[in-house]
Scaffold this motif. Structure first.
Motif, PDB file in Angstrom:
ATOM      1  N   GLY A 185       0.700  -1.283   0.011  1.00  0.00           N
ATOM      2  CA  GLY A 185      -0.096  -0.058  -0.006  1.00  0.00           C
ATOM      3  C   GLY A 185       0.894   1.149   0.005  1.00  0.00           C
ATOM      4  N   ARG A 186       2.156   1.222   0.276  1.00  0.00           N
ATOM      5  CA  ARG A 186       2.964   2.416   0.075  1.00  0.00           C
ATOM      6  C   ARG A 186       3.055   2.909  -1.114  1.00  0.00           C
ATOM      7  NH1 ARG A 186       8.072   0.194   3.137  1.00  0.00           N
ATOM      8  NH2 ARG A 186       7.566  -1.456   1.951  1.00  0.00           N
ATOM      9  N   ALA A 187       3.083   2.038  -2.130  1.00  0.00           N
ATOM     10  CA  ALA A 187       3.093   2.730  -3.518  1.00  0.00           C
ATOM     11  C   ALA A 187       1.745   3.678  -3.806  1.00  0.00           C
ATOM     12  CB  ALA A 187       3.033   1.255  -4.740  1.00  0.00           C
ATOM     13  N   GLU A 188       1.852   4.743  -4.268  1.00  0.00           N
ATOM     14  CA  GLU A 188       0.942   5.694  -4.156  1.00  0.00           C
ATOM     15  C   GLU A 188       0.216   5.977  -5.668  1.00  0.00           C
ATOM     16  OE1 GLU A 188       2.715   9.129  -2.438  1.00  0.00           O
ATOM     17  OE2 GLU A 188       1.760   8.515  -0.257  1.00  0.00           O
ATOM     18  N   SER A 189       0.508   5.185  -6.711  1.00  0.00           N
ATOM     19  CA  SER A 189      -0.118   5.324  -7.969  1.00  0.00           C
ATOM     20  C   SER A 189       0.256   4.051  -8.814  1.00  0.00           C
ATOM     21  CB  SER A 189       0.468   6.850  -8.608  1.00  0.00           C
ATOM     22  OG  SER A 189       1.785   6.745  -9.091  1.00  0.00           O
ATOM     23  N   ALA A 190      -0.736   4.006 -10.052  1.00  0.00           N
ATOM     24  CA  ALA A 190      -0.586   2.966 -10.739  1.00  0.00           C
ATOM     25  C   ALA A 190       0.904   3.290 -11.586  1.00  0.00           C
ATOM     26  CB  ALA A 190      -1.422   3.004 -11.895  1.00  0.00           C
ATOM     27  N   LEU A 191       1.286   4.328 -11.745  1.00  0.00           N
ATOM     28  CA  LEU A 191       2.490   4.655 -12.259  1.00  0.00           C
ATOM     29  C   LEU A 191       3.713   3.935 -11.252  1.00  0.00           C
ATOM     30  CD1 LEU A 191       4.558   5.495 -14.150  1.00  0.00           C
ATOM     31  CD2 LEU A 191       4.546   7.891 -13.274  1.00  0.00           C
ATOM     32  N   GLU A 192       3.728   4.195 -10.033  1.00  0.00           N
ATOM     33  CA  GLU A 192       4.713   3.778  -9.118  1.00  0.00           C
ATOM     34  C   GLU A 192       4.516   2.229  -9.101  1.00  0.00           C
ATOM     35  OE1 GLU A 192       4.837   5.339  -5.201  1.00  0.00           O
ATOM     36  OE2 GLU A 192       4.143   7.267  -5.893  1.00  0.00           O
ATOM     37  N   SER A 193       3.404   1.347  -8.922  1.00  0.00           N
ATOM     38  CA  SER A 193       3.257   0.196  -9.050  1.00  0.00           C
ATOM     39  C   SER A 193       3.980  -0.445 -10.059  1.00  0.00           C
ATOM     40  CB  SER A 193       2.071  -0.124  -8.740  1.00  0.00           C
ATOM     41  OG  SER A 193       1.210   0.376  -7.749  1.00  0.00           O
ATOM     42  N   ILE A 194       3.647  -0.079 -11.228  1.00  0.00           N
ATOM     43  CA  ILE A 194       4.088  -0.430 -12.492  1.00  0.00           C
ATOM     44  C   ILE A 194       5.431  -0.342 -12.769  1.00  0.00           C
ATOM     45  CG2 ILE A 194       3.906  -0.698 -15.140  1.00  0.00           C
ATOM     46  CD1 ILE A 194       0.927  -0.154 -14.838  1.00  0.00           C
ATOM     47  N   SER A 195       6.188   0.740 -11.991  1.00  0.00           N
ATOM     48  CA  SER A 195       7.526   0.833 -12.013  1.00  0.00           C
ATOM     49  C   SER A 195       8.192  -0.276 -11.369  1.00  0.00           C
ATOM     50  CB  SER A 195       7.895   2.382 -11.536  1.00  0.00           C
ATOM     51  OG  SER A 195       7.431   3.441 -12.491  1.00  0.00           O
ATOM     52  N   ARG A 196       7.754  -0.167  -9.968  1.00  0.00           N
ATOM     53  CA  ARG A 196       8.150  -1.484  -9.373  1.00  0.00           C
ATOM     54  C   ARG A 196       8.290  -2.683 -10.055  1.00  0.00           C
ATOM     55  NH1 ARG A 196       4.224  -2.795  -5.007  1.00  0.00           N
ATOM     56  NH2 ARG A 196       5.717  -3.849  -4.183  1.00  0.00           N
ATOM     57  N   ALA A 197       7.410  -3.083 -10.905  1.00  0.00           N
ATOM     58  CA  ALA A 197       7.433  -4.395 -11.703  1.00  0.00           C
ATOM     59  C   ALA A 197       8.759  -4.235 -12.574  1.00  0.00           C
ATOM     60  CB  ALA A 197       6.031  -4.694 -12.217  1.00  0.00           C
ATOM     61  N   ALA A 198       8.558  -3.247 -13.298  1.00  0.00           N
ATOM     62  CA  ALA A 198       9.803  -3.047 -14.371  1.00  0.00           C
ATOM     63  C   ALA A 198      10.988  -2.971 -13.663  1.00  0.00           C
ATOM     64  CB  ALA A 198       9.571  -1.889 -15.168  1.00  0.00           C
ATOM     65  N   ILE A 199      11.169  -2.677 -12.560  1.00  0.00           N
ATOM     66  CA  ILE A 199      12.375  -2.487 -11.827  1.00  0.00           C
ATOM     67  C   ILE A 199      12.871  -3.983 -11.456  1.00  0.00           C
ATOM     68  CG2 ILE A 199      13.497  -1.698  -9.595  1.00  0.00           C
ATOM     69  CD1 ILE A 199      11.967   0.853  -9.895  1.00  0.00           C
ATOM     70  N   GLU A 200      12.066  -4.676 -11.007  1.00  0.00           N
ATOM     71  CA  GLU A 200      12.322  -6.038 -10.584  1.00  0.00           C
ATOM     72  C   GLU A 200      12.546  -6.809 -11.816  1.00  0.00           C
ATOM     73  OE1 GLU A 200      10.258  -9.840  -8.816  1.00  0.00           O
ATOM     74  OE2 GLU A 200       9.669  -8.055  -7.877  1.00  0.00           O
ATOM     75  N   TRP A 201      11.795  -6.554 -12.636  1.00  0.00           N
ATOM     76  CA  TRP A 201      12.085  -7.489 -14.091  1.00  0.00           C
ATOM     77  C   TRP A 201      13.472  -7.185 -14.804  1.00  0.00           C
ATOM     78  CZ3 TRP A 201       6.470  -6.321 -15.842  1.00  0.00           C
ATOM     79  CH2 TRP A 201       5.814  -7.496 -14.828  1.00  0.00           C
ATOM     80  N   TRP A 202      13.953  -5.915 -14.485  1.00  0.00           N
ATOM     81  CA  TRP A 202      15.383  -5.589 -15.070  1.00  0.00           C
ATOM     82  C   TRP A 202      16.324  -6.018 -14.164  1.00  0.00           C
ATOM     83  CZ3 TRP A 202      16.603  -4.639 -19.851  1.00  0.00           C
ATOM     84  CH2 TRP A 202      15.900  -3.806 -20.698  1.00  0.00           C
ATOM     85  N   GLY A 203      16.156  -6.567 -12.936  1.00  0.00           N
ATOM     86  CA  GLY A 203      17.002  -7.335 -12.063  1.00  0.00           C
ATOM     87  C   GLY A 203      17.578  -6.222 -11.031  1.00  0.00           C
ATOM     88  N   SER A 297      20.317  -9.579 -10.949  1.00  0.00           N
ATOM     89  CA  SER A 297      19.938 -10.745 -11.734  1.00  0.00           C
ATOM     90  C   SER A 297      19.763 -10.439 -13.021  1.00  0.00           C
ATOM     91  CB  SER A 297      18.861 -11.439 -10.991  1.00  0.00           C
ATOM     92  OG  SER A 297      17.724 -10.189 -10.947  1.00  0.00           O
ATOM     93  N   LEU A 298      19.384 -11.453 -13.721  1.00  0.00           N
ATOM     94  CA  LEU A 298      19.086 -11.287 -15.294  1.00  0.00           C
ATOM     95  C   LEU A 298      17.860 -10.691 -15.449  1.00  0.00           C
ATOM     96  CD1 LEU A 298      20.745 -14.678 -16.511  1.00  0.00           C
ATOM     97  CD2 LEU A 298      21.808 -12.161 -17.030  1.00  0.00           C
ATOM     98  N   PRO A 299      17.694  -9.865 -16.589  1.00  0.00           N
ATOM     99  CA  PRO A 299      16.502  -9.398 -16.643  1.00  0.00           C
ATOM    100  C   PRO A 299      15.255 -10.307 -17.223  1.00  0.00           C
ATOM    101  CG  PRO A 299      17.914  -8.962 -18.567  1.00  0.00           C
ATOM    102  CD  PRO A 299      18.882  -9.672 -17.534  1.00  0.00           C
TER     103      PRO A 299
END
Length: 336
Positions: A185-203, A297-299
């Motif tokens: 719940g600390r992510a305050e917008s859809a942009l932040e949430s989807i950014s979290r996903a992309a950051i993890e997928w980039w490793g 980690s690998l993307p």
């Protein structure tokens, strides 16, 4: 409470001459037998049109059980992209089907919690999160789950995960686990949430969310913070800088002054990115690399590629994603 229709909706019986009104361009059809003023309709952003379509469907089908993205709109949760139909749930039946402007989803098991609020029947917030996590892109599911947990203190990642595991149907269960386990719940917008996903997928390492930098009441809060690199990340939506919320030049000057304060208080570097950077797979990676972070980690190139395909068709992303609305409170634009 479910969000009300953003526009007045008129049944055909309320119009003296329906055909004549349509020909003159005074009204537009929102659903079969339901109309709205053309000028008011034209001024609505895409997500409000979709919300109005849900209410129009309920005017002619008051016993419908709203589910999936249509329920998310009513609950004030973020919805990515335009809806192709109003999603409703039917108990039993053999196959899902499309009827007029509605997509009817059948369920062989009565394992969803259906709430009735203000005369509207819809899937609970938790079940809406699970449905979307089972059927939509994981990044979209994460945005919905983050918003639900943020808005309702009774929900958590563990509760959403339990609802998913307890469903009798296993269809989509494994797919849903990734997003539901990461709901925060600390992510305050859809942009932040989807950014979290992309950051993890980039490793890259996971950031700390909504970290305060500075002394006491004079501190500034960053969307994301990587203490190992003393780097801050800011997911900047379009609304701050396109003039709709005031002087864009003033907003940019305020951002620059805030960045200077963060640097004085220990931030070595500050990254800013927008929806456009998420839509171009390598753009966010280059921005994060630029503040000194190194992938651990690998993307996950498959997830990143599918995210790009999801976002790129709607380059004007500010009009393609419904802003999050805290449950049971007034709508607030996710302008950060």
């Amino acid at each position: 409470m479910p969000l009300p229709s953003p526009i007045a909706l008129l049944p055909a019986a309320a119009l003296t001459h329906t055909t004549r009104s349509i020909r003159r361009g005074d009204v537009v059809a929102v659903a079969r037998g339901v109309y709205a003023g053309a000028a008011e309709w034209g001024a609505l952003p895409r997500w409000d049109r979709d919300l109005a379509r849900v209410h129009a469907h309920l005017m002619t089908h008051p016993d419908a059980i709203v589910c999936r993205e249509s329920a998310a709109l009513l609950w004030g949760l973020p919805v990515v992209g335009a809806l192709d139909a109003v999603h409703v749930l039917a108990r039993g039946g053999s196959t899902s089907r499309r009827v007029g402007g509605a997509r009817v989803h059948t369920s062989a098991h009565d394992d969803r919690v259906i709430e009735e609020v203000g005369g509207i029947r819809l899937a609970s917030v938790a079940d809406t999160c699970v449905d979307i996590a089972r059927h939509r892109h994981p990044a979209v599911a994460l945005a919905v789950a983050d918003a639900a947990v943020r808005a309702d203190a009774r929900l958590s990642a563990a509760i959403l995960a339990a609802v998913n595991e307890e469903r009798a149907s296993g269809r989509g269960r494994r797919r849903a686990r990734w997003a539901l386990a990461r709901a925060d719940g600390r992510a305050e917008s859809a942009l932040e949430s989807i950014s979290r996903a992309a950051i993890e997928w980039w490793g890259f390492p996971a950031p700390q969310l909504q970290q305060w930098i500075g002394p006491g009441g004079d501190a500034d809060r960053t969307d994301m913070w990587w203490p190992s690199a003393q780097a801050a990340g800011e997911a900047d939506g379009h609304l701050k800088y396109d003039g709709r919320l005031g002087d864009p030049g003033g907003a940019l000057r305020a951002r620059e002054e805030r960045d200077r304060r963060l640097r004085r208080r220990g931030a070595r570097a500050i990254a800013h990115w927008s929806w456009d950077d998420l839509a171009e797979p390598s753009a966010l990676r280059d921005i994060i690399l630029g503040v000194g972070l190194v992938p651990e980690s690998l993307p996950d190139l498959d997830s990143l590629s599918s995210l790009s395909r999801l976002l790129r068709p709607s380059l004007n992303l500010r009009d393609s994603i419904a802003p999050t609305t805290p449950l049971h409170s007034a709508r607030e634009l996710s302008a950060r």
